[in-house]
Design a protein around this motif. Structure first.
Motif, short mmCIF file in Angstrom:
data_model
loop_
_atom_site.label_atom_id
_atom_site.label_comp_id
_atom_site.label_asym_id
_atom_site.label_seq_id
_atom_site.Cartn_x
_atom_site.Cartn_y
_atom_site.Cartn_z
N UNK A 169 0.83 -1.20 0.00
CA UNK A 169 0.00 0.00 0.00
C UNK A 169 0.87 1.26 0.00
N UNK A 170 1.96 1.24 0.76
CA UNK A 170 2.87 2.38 0.77
C UNK A 170 3.59 2.53 -0.57
N UNK A 171 3.89 1.39 -1.20
CA UNK A 171 4.61 1.41 -2.48
C UNK A 171 3.76 2.00 -3.60
N UNK A 172 2.45 2.12 -3.39
CA UNK A 172 1.61 2.75 -4.41
C UNK A 172 1.97 4.21 -4.63
N UNK A 173 2.79 4.76 -3.73
CA UNK A 173 3.29 6.12 -3.95
C UNK A 173 4.06 6.17 -5.26
N UNK A 174 4.78 5.10 -5.57
CA UNK A 174 5.53 5.04 -6.84
C UNK A 174 4.58 5.09 -8.04
N UNK A 176 1.90 6.79 -8.23
CA UNK A 176 1.38 8.15 -8.39
C UNK A 176 2.41 9.11 -8.97
N UNK A 177 3.69 8.72 -8.93
CA UNK A 177 4.72 9.57 -9.52
C UNK A 177 4.63 9.54 -11.05
N UNK A 178 5.22 10.51 -11.68
CA UNK A 178 5.24 10.60 -13.15
C UNK A 178 3.83 10.56 -13.71
N UNK A 179 2.99 11.44 -13.18
CA UNK A 179 1.62 11.61 -13.70
C UNK A 179 0.79 10.34 -13.59
N UNK A 180 0.93 9.62 -12.48
CA UNK A 180 0.13 8.42 -12.20
C UNK A 180 0.32 7.32 -13.25
N UNK A 181 1.52 7.28 -13.82
CA UNK A 181 1.78 6.29 -14.86
C UNK A 181 1.71 4.87 -14.33
N UNK A 182 2.13 4.67 -13.07
CA UNK A 182 2.12 3.32 -12.50
C UNK A 182 0.73 2.71 -12.41
N UNK A 183 -0.28 3.56 -12.19
CA UNK A 183 -1.65 3.03 -12.12
C UNK A 183 -2.14 2.55 -13.47
N UNK A 184 -1.60 3.12 -14.55
CA UNK A 184 -2.01 2.73 -15.90
C UNK A 184 -1.14 1.61 -16.46
N UNK A 185 -0.03 1.27 -15.79
CA UNK A 185 0.90 0.29 -16.32
C UNK A 185 0.27 -1.09 -16.58
N UNK A 195 3.62 -0.56 -10.58
CA UNK A 195 4.99 -0.45 -10.08
C UNK A 195 5.09 -1.06 -8.67
N UNK A 196 4.05 -0.85 -7.88
CA UNK A 196 4.04 -1.42 -6.53
C UNK A 196 4.09 -2.95 -6.58
#
Length: 208
Positions: A169-174, A176-185, A195-196
């Motif tokens: 859950x804390x790693x979800x910070x990654x 949110x970086x770079x315009x929330x790209x990790x959520x779309x990965x 990324x998390x």
């Protein structure tokens, strides 16, 4: 003087029944070699298989994997991005609605309502910790259970535990970086990982 004939079956040359030592015509078996026709102890017999009998477990051999085990490289039905978003929205509503109601009521009351705002924060934290515990021990938060997906360790296929779920859950910070790209990965990732997930070694799969 004549002697009486020896009893029937007795050697006439040995009338007193004394045991003669082995001589000509008698072959004594070497020490450690069993007589001919008798099995030797400690040696497998002809036609006898070596090892444990058929049907009995052989110690030292790998056992069958337990239920839920899914090693690296085994095919998995990874959860789609839409299912993951849906589960996250449901979890957010479960934790956010009670907090929102208490916080709005507290702000409307002014200074005297701050106790409700604090209570709303405590309720939000408590609900989030409970959902993380469910996600870590069973693989499913209420939202994930509703959309029929499960969070598991990539290397074992088993739930990751409360501690690792909290770190994820804390790693979800990654994400949110770079315009929330990790959520779309997960939209184009082969394993549908954020990324998390890559940092924590987790995957979200369809629950069977």
């Amino acid at each position: 003087m004549s002697y009486p004939p020896p009893p029937q079956g007795q050697d006439p040359n040995n009338p007193y029944g004394q045991q003669q030592p082995p001589g000509y015509g008698y072959q004594q078996a070497p020490q450690g070699v069993p007589p001919q026709g008798q099995p030797g102890y400690g040696y497998p017999q002809q036609g006898q298989p070596m090892g444990p009998p058929m049907g009995q477990p052989q110690y030292g051999y790998p056992q069958q994997p337990g239920y839920g085990y899914n090693p690296v490289g085994a095919p998995r039905d990874y959860a789609g991005w839409g299912s993951r978003v849906g589960g996250t929205i449901v979890d957010g509503l479960i934790a956010g609605v009670p907090y929102g109601v208490l916080a709005l009521a507290g702000f409307a009351m002014g200074d005297s309502g701050m106790i409700l705002v604090v209570l709303g924060v405590l309720v939000y934290i408590g609900v989030m910790l409970w959902m993380l515990y469910q996600e870590g021990t069973t693989g499913q938060s209420p939202g994930k259970k509703m959309v029929n997906v499960r969070l598991v360790k990539e290397s074992t296929g088993q739930p990751i535990g409360f501690g690792m779920a909290f770190l994820r859950k804390l790693a979800h910070i990654l994400d949110s970086l770079a315009c929330y790209l990790g959520w779309l990965w997960p939209l184009w990732d082969a394993k549908s990982q954020t990324f998390a997930d890559k940092v924590c070694g987790t995957v979200v799969v369809t629950a069977n």
